[in-house]
Write an enzyme that holds these catalytic residues in place. Structure first.
Site, PDB file in Angstrom:
ATOM      1  N   SER A 139      -9.649   1.659   3.098  1.00 33.60           N
ATOM      2  CA  SER A 139      -8.801   2.435   2.206  1.00 33.60           C
ATOM      3  C   SER A 139      -7.762   1.596   1.455  1.00 33.60           C
ATOM      4  O   SER A 139      -7.190   2.059   0.485  1.00 33.60           O
ATOM      5  CB  SER A 139      -8.063   3.506   3.011  1.00 33.60           C
ATOM      6  OG  SER A 139      -7.179   2.892   3.943  1.00 33.60           O
ATOM      7  N   LYS A 174       0.856  -1.190   0.000  1.00 34.61           N
ATOM      8  CA  LYS A 174       0.000   0.000   0.000  1.00 34.61           C
ATOM      9  C   LYS A 174       0.889   1.236   0.000  1.00 34.61           C
ATOM     10  O   LYS A 174       1.929   1.250   0.661  1.00 34.61           O
ATOM     11  CB  LYS A 174      -0.892  -0.037   1.253  1.00 34.61           C
ATOM     12  CG  LYS A 174      -1.955   1.046   1.319  1.00 34.61           C
ATOM     13  CD  LYS A 174      -2.827   0.857   2.567  1.00 34.61           C
ATOM     14  CE  LYS A 174      -3.919   1.899   2.681  1.00 34.61           C
ATOM     15  NZ  LYS A 174      -4.763   1.667   3.889  1.00 34.61           N
ATOM     16  N   SER A 178      -9.749  -0.689   7.250  1.00 34.12           N
ATOM     17  CA  SER A 178      -9.164  -0.445   5.925  1.00 34.12           C
ATOM     18  C   SER A 178      -8.480  -1.638   5.268  1.00 34.12           C
ATOM     19  O   SER A 178      -8.141  -1.579   4.095  1.00 34.12           O
ATOM     20  CB  SER A 178      -8.173   0.718   5.996  1.00 34.12           C
ATOM     21  OG  SER A 178      -8.870   1.935   5.953  1.00 34.12           O
TER      22      SER A 178
END
Lengths: 478, 477
Positions: free
Chosen positions: B152, B77, B176
């Site tokens: 996210s 990420k 997330s």
């Protein structure tokens, strides 16, 4: 109407740890800009603080020395504000649970009296960087070397009534922290910085007036003058029917005046909240007891002891304790068998002279106490005369050379061979009948001439006392 | 052998056995990225040549004793710092930023022989539940390109679902990792707070953030956790914990395991298909020997407001450093320092980041601190205590991950409050600092994946993965 000045202090002290408070960068003063930095102290995204245990230890020691109650369950908070010298845009500090609270400090005043003031709190925090304005390029440049240097902030109660009291307290504070070894407290390098909160009120009043905070006070002299100036300024304003504005003012050393920096009435909201990146700190009873046991004897106690135990004068005791390194040096000499007053005299005259010559501090001195003691012993037993001993100290001081070796190599030992001295004296008397006659006729000066002739014959190394005695005896025998 | 269908552990084994090579696997993943990324936008940065060079080097150093995930290509990420590789947090304000250091978790995977394919898209600064707030454009759900992948860590979930890498690391502050894993049909785990070092994770809410794996199954997650978990001297909140041997403890045996179902998670607002799937999940656990019992956990209702107060408060402070002075993007045409700050932050942050910064600034302000932030901290402690009490009765809790399957693109952004409320099942886990795993458990009528969430007590990471693995064994059988 007579007026009373009311002063409280906020003193920032840089701790003398080798590394910064939340990373392992060096705390060394100076260095090319941005060379003592890492992702942590420059606030890089994702970097996290980890507390340097030494900082906690030093802060606890300082708290204990200033009579504070140590907060055994404490933590850090974030103080949020934007400024380019603060790369994370928050300072890790302590608001809610400072490490030390409710202390007391007692110190001597120049007039011979004493004063005790209250310590409101002592807390740990990180220093910010430095901004350097370059007028040629019209640019401000950031140097983050100082970011993350550990600080303690010591906040007093508003207990001071004059600039002299403030300076006397700061001298005591500096001495205390230096003795603890937690800070070198060098004002000129910014490792001790003081903000002065000052208000005035009619003498006898219990209410506090509106205060101003003064910054940029870089010396004790500046503090004394700024206090005088600011108190007078506030009194004049009130007498003119104006009101004192609560604000931060900057002391201008060149103009001998304070100028407003920012008003406290629209003060910044720092939005303090507990620092989530650092777990709460717990100081166990054992740790606290251990640190308490490590507290050294402080300067004032040493001064009293040196007078009582060693018979030093107040002045001499003051000199010996002016720095902890010097006091340690003196005590080691005494422990090695030196006569305290003699050791004190030699340190005050010769050792301090050499340090000054070399531009060295007592803490960094190469010349060890055992060397000085050996030198003193040679003088004591008469092997060296005082002047020769000073010359030896001069020669070996910088590199801590071996005293005996030097004396031997340079043939400096005094002649104490009574047979040799008697022979020389006899020869000198035989060679100088006129001087002997002059002496007999009452010209005392002639004795000095004869001593000089003997010393000349002994190449300056005759033990003076022995030469004198022998000469007197031989003259009587004549 | 279709490489892209293997799990990470299977691929690692195939590599060690010489049935395939690291360059071959890397090339296969890069080909898939080249084909799919233009559609789903999962990757922000793709390391093509760099990944291939690393694959060659790793292949040359391969031994039969190489670690389980040696040579397996993966993604990170883009809020995890990577040395010399741009790290953006999907924000314009970090434009041009290349970290001089790597996150501890990334470093530990590198030491274990990971091949980094690239950096994965996300909601800006991990703020969002849909991966639509990225300045690089929204991520699309590979199962249905009209749908969001969740957020996210949407890029991470989409990449793993689409075969653009065998696993990924995401971060989870309020769901997330777990929620996008659920929307994309992969297994995603949020470890116990402190289990994985946060050093190098660009902070959103420091007291809640946790790095974790997204992968094909629970066994892969366990192998990744074994690699990244454990104390780190760079993170004072990290803990040693009982990690390092989680994979070996997954034996599929749930006899004597007590599973609690909080009634509050099966009430109003829950999609019927989701409820059905999660209840079927409970049955599968029973089949493996677990006992399942419903109970009440009313404090959950306070979790969402508590979460948004605390997370936004910390975010307002954490994101203050992005000011245009030191790194990243700086606005042009400013007149003085304040103007530089104002223009940079106004133009550099997206709407969701700004909304949360403003909320957080407000709740920390003098006069409001006690009513909001302080109160929320107190509620957080009460929530944590309620979960501790629940774990005196149960070994695990089972809930849905989200009330519905993946919504359509654009649906959530128009109503942020609704989006915030959809975090109801995941945020209490962060507030209590517990481990949670999202396990795919079927699909709704439209064929969209549904996820079940297993929650364990603090340090019970092995337990949640063991149950997730037992379920996956049960449904495979």
């Amino acid at each position: 109407m007579t007026w009373e000045t009311v002063i409280g202090l906020e003193t920032h002290v840089e701790l003398a740890t080798a590394t910064k408070i939340f990373c392992s960068c060096t705390t060394q003063f100076g260095g090319a800009p941005n060379t003592h930095c890492c992702p942590v102290c420059t606030g890089m995204p994702g970097a996290l603080p980890v507390l340097n245990e030494k900082v906690l230890e030093y802060a606890v020691k300082a708290s204990l020395a200033l009579g504070c109650t140590v907060t055994q369950n404490c933590r850090f908070d974030r103080k949020n504000y934007f400024y380019p010298d603060l790369p994370k845009a928050y300072q890790i500090s302590q608001l809610y649970l400072p490490i030390g609270r409710d202390g007391k400090v007692s110190f001597p005043l120049p007039d011979g009296g004493r004063k005790t003031i209250g310590i409101h709190e002592l807390h740990m925090e990180e220093d910010a960087g430095k901004l350097v304005h370059d007028p040629w390029q019209d640019q401000t440049q950031c140097d983050y070397n100082r970011c993350g240097v550990p600080l303690i902030e010591i906040v007093t109660e508003p207990d001071f009534r004059s600039g002299e009291e403030v300076v006397a307290y700061l001298e005591k504070l500096r001495e205390t922290l230096q003795y603890l070894g937690v800070s070198d407290c060098k004002m000129q390098e910014g490792s001790l910085r003081c903000d002065v909160n000052l208000s005035v009120r009619p003498a006898g009043s219990d209410e506090l007036g509106t205060r101003t905070e003064m910054k940029n006070l870089n010396s004790f002299k500046a503090i004394t003058r700024a206090v005088q100036y600011e108190a007078q300024r506030q009194i004049e304003r009130i007498q003119e029917g104006k009101r004192v504005v609560q604000e931060t003012r900057r002391w201008d050393e060149n103009k001998d005046a304070t100028y407003p920096m920012r008003s406290k009435e629209n003060a910044q909201d720092y939005r303090y909240f507990p620092e989530p990146d650092l777990p709460p700190i717990q100081i166990g009873d054992d740790d606290l007891a251990r640190l308490r046991a490590q507290m050294p004897e402080m300067a004032e106690a040493k001064r009293e002891r040196y007078q009582a135990q060693y018979g030093l004068s107040a002045y001499d005791a003051g000199m010996m304790t002016s720095e902890k390194a010097l006091a340690d040096y003196f005590e080691e000499c005494v422990a090695l068998g030196a006569e305290p007053k003699t050791a004190c005299n030699w340190i005050m005259t010769q050792v301090l002279r050499k340090l000054k010559e070399l531009g060295q501090e007592p803490g960094r001195m190469a010349f060890t106490p055992d060397r000085l003691c050996r030198l003193l012993a040679l003088v004591e037993e008469g092997s060296l005369n005082r002047n020769t001993a000073v010359a030896v100290l001069d020669a070996v001081f910088e590199d801590n050379g071996d005293v005996d070796e030097y004396v031997r190599a340079h043939g400096l030992s005094q002649v104490r061979d009574t047979g040799l001295i008697e022979a020389v004296v006899a020869q000198v008397l035989a060679d100088n009948p006129q001087s002997v006659a002059d002496l007999r006729g009452g010209k005392e000066k002639a004795f000095g001439f004869l001593v000089g002739q003997c010393m000349k014959a002994l190449k300056g190394q005759g033990e003076p006392k022995l030469v004198n005695e022998t000469l007197r005896r031989k003259l009587e025998e004549l | 052998m279709e490489l892209l269908d293997l799990t990470a552990l299977q691929l690692g084994e195939a590599i060690r056995r010489g049935e395939t090579t690291i360059p071959a696997a890397t090339q296969a993943a890069l080909d898939r990225v080249a084909a799919e990324n233009p559609q789903n936008n999962a990757y922000i940065t793709v390391l093509g040549q760099q990944a291939m060079e690393r694959a060659e080097r790793l292949q040359a150093a391969l031994t039969p004793d190489s670690p389980p995930l040696y040579g397996v290509p993966m993604g990170l990420k883009d809020n995890l710092c990577t040395r010399d590789i741009p790290t953006t947090c999907a924000s314009k304000i970090l434009g041009g930023f290349t970290p001089p250091y790597s996150a501890t978790a990334a470093e530990r995977l590198e030491e274990a022989g990971a091949v980094l394919l690239g950096k994965l898209n996300m909601d800006e600064f991990a703020m969002g539940s849909t991966s639509e707030t990225s300045c690089f454009g929204p991520v699309k759900n590979p199962r249905d390109l009209e749908r969001v992948p969740g957020g996210s860590s949407g890029g991470a979930a989409a990449a793993v679902a689409a075969g653009m890498g065998w696993y990924a690391l995401g971060s989870d502050t309020g769901g997330s990792i777990r929620q996008p894993a659920s929307y994309c049909g992969v297994t995603g785990m949020k470890p116990t707070y402190g289990a994985v070092s946060r050093y190098g994770l660009i902070a959103y809410a420091s007291s809640l953030d946790q790095i974790g794996p997204l992968a094909r199954d629970a066994r892969d997650c366990a192998a990744i956790l074994d690699q990244i978990a454990g104390a780190d001297r760079h993170d004072a909140t990290s803990v040693a914990g009982p990690y390092g041997n989680v994979l070996a403890s997954l034996d599929g045996d749930l006899r004597g395991v007590r599973v609690g179902l909080p009634q509050e998670c099966f009430g109003q607002g829950l999609d019927e298909a989701v409820e059905r799937a999660v209840r079927a999940f409970a049955k599968a656990l029973e089949a493996r020997g677990a006992t399942v019992e419903e109970f009440s956990l009313p404090i959950m209702d306070y979790a969402v407001p508590t979460y948004y107060i605390l997370a936004c408060a910390e975010a307002s402070s954490n994101l203050a450093r992005f000011d245009g002075v030191k790194y990243g993007w700086r606005a042009e045409g400013y007149e003085d320092l304040t103007d530089l700050y104002n223009k940079t932050r106004t133009q550099g942050f997206g709407w969701e980041a700004k909304r949360r910064i403003l909320l957080g600034t407000f709740v920390l302000s003098s006069g409001y601190f006690d009513a909001y932030y302080k109160k929320a901290l107190q509620v957080k402690a009460v929530i944590a205590a309620a979960y501790r009490a629940a774990f005196e009765r149960f070994d695990l809790l089972l809930t849905p991950v989200a009330p519905t399957a993946a919504p359509r693109l654009g649906e959530s952004l128009s109503d942020p409050l609704k989006m915030y409320l959809s975090d109801i099942y995941t945020v209490p886990v962060n507030l209590a600092g517990l481990p949670g795993v999202s396990v795919p458990c079927g699909a709704d009528e439209a064929g969209l994946p549904i996820g079940a969430q297993l929650i364990g007590p603090a340090m019970g990471d092995a337990m949640v993965l063991k149950a997730a693995d037992a379920y996956q064994r049960e449904v495979r059988a």
